[in-house]
Design a protein around this motif. Structure first.
Motif, PDB file in Angstrom:
ATOM      1  N   ILE A  90      -5.830  -0.540  -1.329  1.00 34.30           N
ATOM      2  CA  ILE A  90      -5.581  -1.358  -0.253  1.00 34.30           C
ATOM      3  C   ILE A  90      -5.537  -0.181   0.840  1.00 34.30           C
ATOM      4  CG2 ILE A  90      -3.499  -2.322   0.934  1.00 34.30           C
ATOM      5  CD1 ILE A  90      -2.045  -2.608  -1.997  1.00 34.30           C
ATOM      6  N   VAL A  91      -5.175   0.890   0.869  1.00 41.47           N
ATOM      7  CA  VAL A  91      -5.274   1.642   2.169  1.00 41.47           C
ATOM      8  C   VAL A  91      -6.438   2.683   1.952  1.00 41.47           C
ATOM      9  CG1 VAL A  91      -4.175   3.663   3.422  1.00 41.47           C
ATOM     10  CG2 VAL A  91      -2.654   1.837   2.110  1.00 41.47           C
ATOM     11  N   GLN A  92      -6.939   3.014   0.812  1.00 45.42           N
ATOM     12  CA  GLN A  92      -8.221   3.883   0.782  1.00 45.42           C
ATOM     13  C   GLN A  92      -9.393   2.864   1.204  1.00 45.42           C
ATOM     14  OE1 GLN A  92      -9.199   7.064  -0.518  1.00 45.42           O
ATOM     15  NE2 GLN A  92      -6.884   7.321  -0.213  1.00 45.42           N
ATOM     16  N   GLY A  93      -9.185   1.555   1.024  1.00 43.34           N
ATOM     17  CA  GLY A  93     -10.370   0.667   1.523  1.00 43.34           C
ATOM     18  C   GLY A  93     -10.528   0.740   2.927  1.00 43.34           C
ATOM     19  N   GLN A  94      -9.159   0.726   3.653  1.00 43.14           N
ATOM     20  CA  GLN A  94      -9.097   0.617   5.098  1.00 43.14           C
ATOM     21  C   GLN A  94      -9.743   2.102   5.536  1.00 43.14           C
ATOM     22  OE1 GLN A  94      -5.263  -0.693   6.598  1.00 43.14           O
ATOM     23  NE2 GLN A  94      -4.485  -0.972   4.678  1.00 43.14           N
TER      24      GLN A  94
ATOM     25  N   GLU B  24       8.027  -5.841   3.014  1.00 44.54           N
ATOM     26  CA  GLU B  24       7.400  -6.062   4.531  1.00 44.54           C
ATOM     27  C   GLU B  24       6.020  -5.457   4.427  1.00 44.54           C
ATOM     28  OE1 GLU B  24       8.832  -7.829   6.996  1.00 44.54           O
ATOM     29  OE2 GLU B  24      10.707  -7.916   6.088  1.00 44.54           O
ATOM     30  N   TRP B  25       5.090  -5.798   5.141  1.00 40.29           N
ATOM     31  CA  TRP B  25       3.805  -5.395   5.556  1.00 40.29           C
ATOM     32  C   TRP B  25       4.206  -4.420   6.786  1.00 40.29           C
ATOM     33  CZ3 TRP B  25      -0.154  -4.639   2.419  1.00 40.29           C
ATOM     34  CH2 TRP B  25      -0.613  -5.593   1.700  1.00 40.29           C
ATOM     35  N   VAL B  26       3.835  -3.358   6.880  1.00 42.07           N
ATOM     36  CA  VAL B  26       3.935  -2.363   7.987  1.00 42.07           C
ATOM     37  C   VAL B  26       3.089  -1.441   8.319  1.00 42.07           C
ATOM     38  CG1 VAL B  26       5.121  -0.618   6.518  1.00 42.07           C
ATOM     39  CG2 VAL B  26       5.771  -0.768   8.678  1.00 42.07           C
ATOM     40  N   ARG B  27       2.711  -1.243   9.547  1.00 35.08           N
ATOM     41  CA  ARG B  27       1.651  -0.081  10.049  1.00 35.08           C
ATOM     42  C   ARG B  27       2.328   1.402   9.698  1.00 35.08           C
ATOM     43  NH1 ARG B  27      -2.081  -3.200  12.386  1.00 35.08           N
ATOM     44  NH2 ARG B  27      -1.735  -5.130  13.161  1.00 35.08           N
TER      45      ARG B  27
ATOM     46  N   ILE C 157      -2.200  -0.681   7.416  1.00 35.68           N
ATOM     47  CA  ILE C 157      -1.226  -1.396   6.789  1.00 35.68           C
ATOM     48  C   ILE C 157      -0.857  -1.341   5.106  1.00 35.68           C
ATOM     49  CG2 ILE C 157      -1.395  -2.991   8.699  1.00 35.68           C
ATOM     50  CD1 ILE C 157      -2.737  -4.794   6.492  1.00 35.68           C
ATOM     51  N   LEU C 158       0.241  -1.256   4.837  1.00 35.40           N
ATOM     52  CA  LEU C 158       0.722  -1.171   3.579  1.00 35.40           C
ATOM     53  C   LEU C 158       2.060  -1.714   3.163  1.00 35.40           C
ATOM     54  CD1 LEU C 158       3.178   1.252   3.549  1.00 35.40           C
ATOM     55  CD2 LEU C 158       1.428   2.553   4.316  1.00 35.40           C
ATOM     56  N   PRO C 159       2.088  -2.241   1.813  1.00 37.34           N
ATOM     57  CA  PRO C 159       3.262  -3.044   1.476  1.00 37.34           C
ATOM     58  C   PRO C 159       4.348  -2.038   1.352  1.00 37.34           C
ATOM     59  CG  PRO C 159       1.836  -2.657  -0.542  1.00 37.34           C
ATOM     60  CD  PRO C 159       1.050  -2.012   0.778  1.00 37.34           C
ATOM     61  N   PHE C 160       5.523  -2.570   1.879  1.00 38.53           N
ATOM     62  CA  PHE C 160       6.798  -1.567   1.916  1.00 38.53           C
ATOM     63  C   PHE C 160       7.910  -2.296   1.263  1.00 38.53           C
ATOM     64  CE2 PHE C 160      10.283   0.654   4.423  1.00 38.53           C
ATOM     65  CZ  PHE C 160       9.816   1.664   3.761  1.00 38.53           C
ATOM     66  N   PRO C 161       8.208  -1.967   0.001  1.00 38.03           N
ATOM     67  CA  PRO C 161       9.417  -2.344  -0.786  1.00 38.03           C
ATOM     68  C   PRO C 161      10.649  -1.796  -0.172  1.00 38.03           C
ATOM     69  CG  PRO C 161       7.985  -1.181  -2.149  1.00 38.03           C
ATOM     70  CD  PRO C 161       7.661  -0.932  -0.569  1.00 38.03           C
ATOM     71  N   PRO C 162      11.754  -2.435  -0.641  1.00 39.77           N
ATOM     72  CA  PRO C 162      13.162  -1.845  -0.463  1.00 39.77           C
ATOM     73  C   PRO C 162      13.152  -0.442  -1.036  1.00 39.77           C
ATOM     74  CG  PRO C 162      13.213  -4.282  -1.171  1.00 39.77           C
ATOM     75  CD  PRO C 162      11.658  -3.693  -1.385  1.00 39.77           C
ATOM     76  N   LEU C 163      14.073   0.085  -0.808  1.00 39.22           N
ATOM     77  CA  LEU C 163      14.039   1.914  -1.030  1.00 39.22           C
ATOM     78  C   LEU C 163      14.223   2.036  -2.806  1.00 39.22           C
ATOM     79  CD1 LEU C 163      13.762   4.812  -0.468  1.00 39.22           C
ATOM     80  CD2 LEU C 163      16.267   4.658  -0.160  1.00 39.22           C
TER      81      LEU C 163
ATOM     82  N   TYR D 169       6.372   7.507  -2.904  1.00 38.12           N
ATOM     83  CA  TYR D 169       5.776   6.053  -2.721  1.00 38.12           C
ATOM     84  C   TYR D 169       4.749   5.893  -1.696  1.00 38.12           C
ATOM     85  CZ  TYR D 169       5.234   1.446  -1.732  1.00 38.12           C
ATOM     86  OH  TYR D 169       4.712   0.086  -1.598  1.00 38.12           O
ATOM     87  N   ILE D 170       5.083   6.333  -0.621  1.00 42.62           N
ATOM     88  CA  ILE D 170       4.021   6.438   0.468  1.00 42.62           C
ATOM     89  C   ILE D 170       2.717   6.968  -0.084  1.00 42.62           C
ATOM     90  CG2 ILE D 170       3.531   6.866   2.726  1.00 42.62           C
ATOM     91  CD1 ILE D 170       5.621   4.713   2.610  1.00 42.62           C
ATOM     92  N   GLN D 171       2.872   8.354  -0.573  1.00 44.53           N
ATOM     93  CA  GLN D 171       1.614   8.670  -1.232  1.00 44.53           C
ATOM     94  C   GLN D 171       1.005   7.962  -2.194  1.00 44.53           C
ATOM     95  OE1 GLN D 171       2.238  12.115  -4.017  1.00 44.53           O
ATOM     96  NE2 GLN D 171       0.611  12.978  -2.977  1.00 44.53           N
ATOM     97  N   ILE D 172       1.534   7.093  -3.045  1.00 39.64           N
ATOM     98  CA  ILE D 172       1.090   6.200  -3.812  1.00 39.64           C
ATOM     99  C   ILE D 172       0.225   5.218  -3.107  1.00 39.64           C
ATOM    100  CG2 ILE D 172       1.378   4.263  -5.592  1.00 39.64           C
ATOM    101  CD1 ILE D 172       3.634   6.221  -6.998  1.00 39.64           C
ATOM    102  N   ALA D 173       0.988   4.592  -2.117  1.00 42.06           N
ATOM    103  CA  ALA D 173       0.252   3.390  -1.282  1.00 42.06           C
ATOM    104  C   ALA D 173      -0.851   4.014  -0.678  1.00 42.06           C
ATOM    105  CB  ALA D 173       1.424   3.129  -0.258  1.00 42.06           C
ATOM    106  N   LEU D 174      -0.724   5.204  -0.031  1.00 41.20           N
ATOM    107  CA  LEU D 174      -1.994   5.668   0.501  1.00 41.20           C
ATOM    108  C   LEU D 174      -3.189   6.000  -0.545  1.00 41.20           C
ATOM    109  CD1 LEU D 174      -0.321   8.545   2.979  1.00 41.20           C
ATOM    110  CD2 LEU D 174      -1.132   6.244   3.745  1.00 41.20           C
ATOM    111  N   ASN D 175      -3.061   6.296  -1.554  1.00 43.72           N
ATOM    112  CA  ASN D 175      -4.044   6.578  -2.589  1.00 43.72           C
ATOM    113  C   ASN D 175      -4.309   5.216  -3.114  1.00 43.72           C
ATOM    114  OD1 ASN D 175      -3.987   9.283  -2.160  1.00 43.72           O
ATOM    115  ND2 ASN D 175      -2.120   9.565  -4.022  1.00 43.72           N
ATOM    116  N   SER D 176      -3.793   4.090  -2.865  1.00 45.61           N
ATOM    117  CA  SER D 176      -4.162   2.797  -3.573  1.00 45.61           C
ATOM    118  C   SER D 176      -5.537   2.044  -2.979  1.00 45.61           C
ATOM    119  CB  SER D 176      -3.030   1.752  -3.388  1.00 45.61           C
ATOM    120  OG  SER D 176      -2.868   1.473  -2.100  1.00 45.61           O
TER     121      SER D 176
END
Length: 216
Positions: A167-171, A49-52, A193-199, A158-165
């Motif tokens: 995708i989010v750094q550009g925002q 899911e894409w999620v805020r 917004i970030l991509p959110f996979p199953p746990l 995982y959220i830290q990886i997404a924040l450092n990506s």
């Protein structure tokens, strides 16, 4: 894997319970909905899911600590620069502190960062992250550092990886253009917004990245 939508529904219910009990304030943002298809960077698997970010973590700032209360010893007091160093090296040689008494009063009245919360540098060098450890004991500077509270027992690695990506750094950096100093606010961080996979997939992603980082 259990779809991410199931996990998000659990988070939504827990969030509603916290708001109803008065332990969490209702967000003032009008964009808490799931991002629309045309507004997301790329396609993701059906089970993702894409999620805020505000639907995952609760972003807060610290109670203001006056410069007159800074000490040369005591409980570490972190500004953005210390969070940047923690992000890069995992440790920091800190030179600012507050007294134990002051720390305990802030803890009792306003709360402190807890294990698996994510600290985010929010002024100057923005977007650097640090996951709070069990052994950590510190307070932080208002506005220049934000705390992302992990209220729903999420997998912060995982959220830290997404924040450092990118995708989010550009925002982060895109929304800071035009300001004298790059700044992240609570309102801004909630709308990323970030991509959110199953746990289970989150854990596999983190394990794969850690495997390759260990080699380089």
């Amino acid at each position: 894997d259990e779809p991410a939508s199931v996990l998000l529904e659990r988070i939504r219910k827990e969030k509603e319970q916290l708001i109803a009990s008065g332990k969490l304030k209702k967000s003032k943002s009008k964009t808490t909905d799931t991002p629309h298809y045309e507004n997301v960077p790329f396609e993701i698997p059906d089970s993702w899911e894409w999620v805020r970010l505000e639907n995952l973590y609760n972003a807060i700032s610290a109670k203001r600590v006056l410069q007159a209360d800074w000490k040369r010893e005591g409980v570490p007091f972190y500004r953005a620069r210390e969070i940047v160093k923690l992000s890069q090296y995992g440790f920091v040689k800190n030179d600012l502190f507050i007294t134990e008494e002051h720390y305990q009063s802030l803890k009792a009245a306003y709360g402190i960062p807890l294990p698996n919360d994510i600290m985010l540098s929010a002024v100057g060098t923005i977007g650097k992250t640090y996951i709070v450890k069990e052994s950590d004991k510190f307070y932080y500077k208002d506005a220049s550092v934000l705390c992302l509270q992990n209220l729903y027992d999420l997998y912060s690695e995982y959220i830290q990886i997404a924040l450092n990506s990118p995708i989010v750094q550009g925002q982060m950096h895109g929304q800071s253009k035009g300001t004298t100093v790059d700044t992240i606010t609570i309102e801004k961080v909630g709308n990323y917004i970030l991509p959110f996979p199953p746990l289970a997939e989150q854990k596999r992603i983190v394990a794969e990245i850690e495997k390759w980082f260990a080699l380089i």
